[in-house]
Write a protein that holds these residues in place. Structure first.
Motif, PDB file in Angstrom:
ATOM      1  N   GLU A 184       0.848  -1.211  -0.069  1.00 31.46           N
ATOM      2  CA  GLU A 184       0.090  -0.133  -0.065  1.00 31.46           C
ATOM      3  C   GLU A 184       0.761   1.558   0.076  1.00 31.46           C
ATOM      4  O   GLU A 184       0.355   2.300  -0.484  1.00 31.46           O
ATOM      5  N   MET A 206      -6.177  -1.829  -6.111  1.00 29.41           N
ATOM      6  CA  MET A 206      -5.781  -1.899  -4.559  1.00 29.41           C
ATOM      7  C   MET A 206      -7.225  -2.415  -3.915  1.00 29.41           C
ATOM      8  O   MET A 206      -6.851  -2.890  -3.046  1.00 29.41           O
ATOM      9  N   SER A 241      -9.867  -1.297   3.944  1.00 27.40           N
ATOM     10  CA  SER A 241      -9.087  -0.969   3.120  1.00 27.40           C
ATOM     11  C   SER A 241      -9.871  -0.696   1.404  1.00 27.40           C
ATOM     12  O   SER A 241      -9.609   0.114   0.776  1.00 27.40           O
TER      13      SER A 241
END
Length: 629
Positions: free
Chosen positions: A425, A451, A463
């Motif tokens: 990340e 992502m 996330s």
């Protein structure tokens, strides 16, 4: 010695070798061509070269408009010297690595790199003198002398060995050292050694004194404007005639060493060539020859002296190597040929990219455009930066090089940025910042989607939601919101509360995300015992059709604790709305679905009906009492 440089640069010119072998290739042959990446960017010791030169490059681009005239030229020369200092520092590091390497293969690899770096500095220094500084007649020779002294074989060890002996003038290397000093125009050192000969040999005192006087009086060009070229040539001619007179008088006839030195001072080509082993290279011979035969040589005359010097020095014994070809192109002021030959011979794009950029800033390459529209500077910078992008960390340097390629840099950056492996990340955020700063909206969305998908596969819902919001991807945000709601139904609690609590305006990205944020707000109000506000929000989620129908049962179940409170929370109107929602939910199911419903679901429905009826009765009594009073 510089000899290894020639071998080093030759040993790495794979394209040259391929060109030679091309003639033996036939269409019927079974050939396998191995295509490999630029290996130099993976050499740890070369990282200093790439990193530090990047800073010099960026500084040069930013100072484009800051200087003009003489100050601009001075600045460009300084930039060139900065590049050379980085090459030399890297070369010293590589030399230390070669010395300490125990593995023979590694030692050989480092030694080869030292040779290549040495050749790079040699070529760059000559280009600096001829193109960047553009030294004029007079100072030109002084610069070339400095160039030769810096890059030819180092005589310091030989000098120390001679001077540390008991009788220096009798040492077998004594006259070799004197000759080297003379060949390099280092007259003060040569005179110092001659004084040793005079002290040790009384018969040579007079010859040493005369030779010392000739060396002392030798006119040399001045870096300042203290004398004109005409004055310099007149002084040199008088001095030359004096040397000729002593030679013809036989002053040095009894000492062959001093006689040979006097012939060198007169510029005798045969006498200089006799010292071929001490010079080692044709370009050393060239500079020595100019020093003693044409010290006021003009830049455009160099090509003739260079070609004849190479022919005389090599004498047909060997053909020119790639390094010789490059230096000859420089002496002929063929800048484009220098760049072309370096591109073929050197093992990476670093050298030609940075040298071409510098020459372009000197306004020397403006007229040369390539057939596909870009100029040579941009083409080479694009190639160099593309190579950097194949490295796991150097790709960040490549971004800045693309930024300074006005025609195709943006396109190249967009293509390469999409190929960067987003392993972590942290790396993804770096890439994202680069794209956001350059308003590369498509790449921003692409990175965020990648992502988000990775996070979802790893069941990291918080996330994943964060990345999908950043990508402004409503469909993916809806998908992840559903996953949050599903997890809540299974576990009875939310994960990543901080993220959901701080969605803010982002929750408007999709209806499902809006529902997730508002539903979390309902739980927060309930936890704070703000039951009335919680009840209104819960009812609004159902009546405004924000909540998915599949979640209605969960919402109605959440209403149960509020219906059972001692204090009446829902009004009669609100209770009727809840009843309607419950009936809509149960009425929408087919008989088959009802049959398949388990006992728990049936029990929930019955409990809700009972709770709603009781609440309605309490509300009617309460509201009737209030009206009566």
């Amino acid at each position: 010695k510089l000899c290894p440089v020639s071998r080093g640069i030759n040993s790495h010119c794979d394209p040259c070798q391929a060109q030679k072998e091309k003639t033996s290739w036939r269409p019927s042959s079974s050939c396998v061509f191995v295509v490999r990446k630029d290996q130099d960017i993976y050499v740890q010791t070369l990282r200093k070269l790439f990193n530090e030169s990047h800073g010099i490059f960026i500084g040069l681009q930013r100072s484009e408009e800051e200087f003009a005239g003489k100050s601009r030229k001075t600045q460009l020369v300084q930039v060139s010297k900065n590049y050379r200092s980085v090459i030399r520092a890297c070369m010293e590091d590589m030399h230390q690595a070669a010395v300490s390497a125990r593995d023979p293969a590694l030692h050989s690899q480092y030694s080869t790199q030292v040779s290549i770096l040495s050749a790079m500095e040699l070529i760059w220094n000559l280009c600096e003198i001829l193109f960047v500084e553009a030294a004029v007649a007079g100072p030109l020779l002084l610069r070339l002398l400095d160039w030769v002294r810096l890059h030819v074989c180092d005589v310091d060890n030989m000098v120390r060995e001679v001077l540390s002996s008991e009788n220096p003038s009798k040492h077998e290397l004594f006259w070799n050292v004197v000759d080297v000093f003379v060949l390099q125009g280092r007259m003060d050192e040569a005179r110092h050694l001659l004084s040793k000969e005079a002290s040790a040999n009384p018969t040579s005192v007079n010859m040493c004194r005369i030779l010392d006087d000739l060396m002392k009086k030798m006119p040399v060009p001045s870096l300042g404007n203290t004398q004109t070229l005409t004055e310099m040539e007149l002084k040199w001619q008088h001095w030359h005639e004096e040397c000729q007179r002593y030679l013809q008088d036989g002053t040095f006839a009894s000492n062959s060493h001093m006689e040979s030195i006097c012939k060198i001072l007169l510029g005798d080509e045969n006498a200089i060539l006799e010292k071929k082993e001490l010079m080692t290279t044709w370009y050393h011979f060239l500079v020595t020859r100019l020093l003693y035969s044409h010290p006021t040589v003009k830049p455009m005359e160099l090509r003739f002296y260079a070609q004849s010097s190479m022919d005389l020095f090599l004498g047909g014994e060997s053909s020119p190597e790639p390094l010789d070809t490059i230096l000859m192109a420089a002496f002929e002021f063929e800048m484009h040929q220098v760049i072309k030959e370096c591109s073929i011979a050197l093992s990476n794009w670093w050298f030609v990219a940075h040298l071409t950029d510098l020459l372009d800033h000197c306004k020397l390459l403006q007229s040369h455009n390539l057939y596909f529209g870009s100029n040579m500077r941009e083409f080479l910078l694009l190639e160099y930066a593309s190579g950097l992008f194949s490295h796991y960390s150097l790709w960040q340097l490549g971004v800045d090089y693309f930024d300074h390629c006005p025609e195709y840099g943006r396109v190249y950056l967009e293509l390469h940025i999409e190929r960067i492996p987003l392993n972590t990340e942290q790396k993804a955020l770096k890439v994202l910042r680069i794209c956001e700063q350059r308003q590369m909206h498509e790449q921003v969305r692409s990175i965020c989607k990648i992502m988000a998908m990775k996070a979802l596969r790893n069941n990291r819902l918080g996330s994943a939601l964060s990345w999908s919001i950043r990508a402004k991807d409503a469909a993916f945000a809806t998908l992840i919101s559903d996953r949050f709601l599903k997890d809540y139904c299974e576990k009875g609690c939310f994960s990543d509360l901080d993220l959901i609590d701080n969605l803010g305006p982002s929750m408007l990205l999709s209806d499902r995300l809006t529902f997730l944020g508002k539903y979390r707000e309902f739980h927060r109000l309930y936890g704070e015992k703000r039951f009335s506000e919680a009840a209104k929000l819960l009812l609004m989620l159902m009546t405004a059709h924000i909540a998915p129908c599949s979640f209605w049962m969960t919402l109605l179940t959440d209403a149960l604790p509020l219906l059972e409170q001692k204090e009446v929370i829902f009004s009669a109107e609100q209770t009727y709305e809840l009843m309607r929602c419950l009936e809509d939910l149960t009425a929408g199911k087919s008989d088959k679905q009802k049959f398949q419903d388990d006992d728990v679901e049936t029990m929930k429905v019955e409990m809700l009906r009972l709770a709603l009826a009781r609440n309605l009765a309490r509300v009617i009594v309460k509201e009737g009492t209030l009206e009566g009073s």
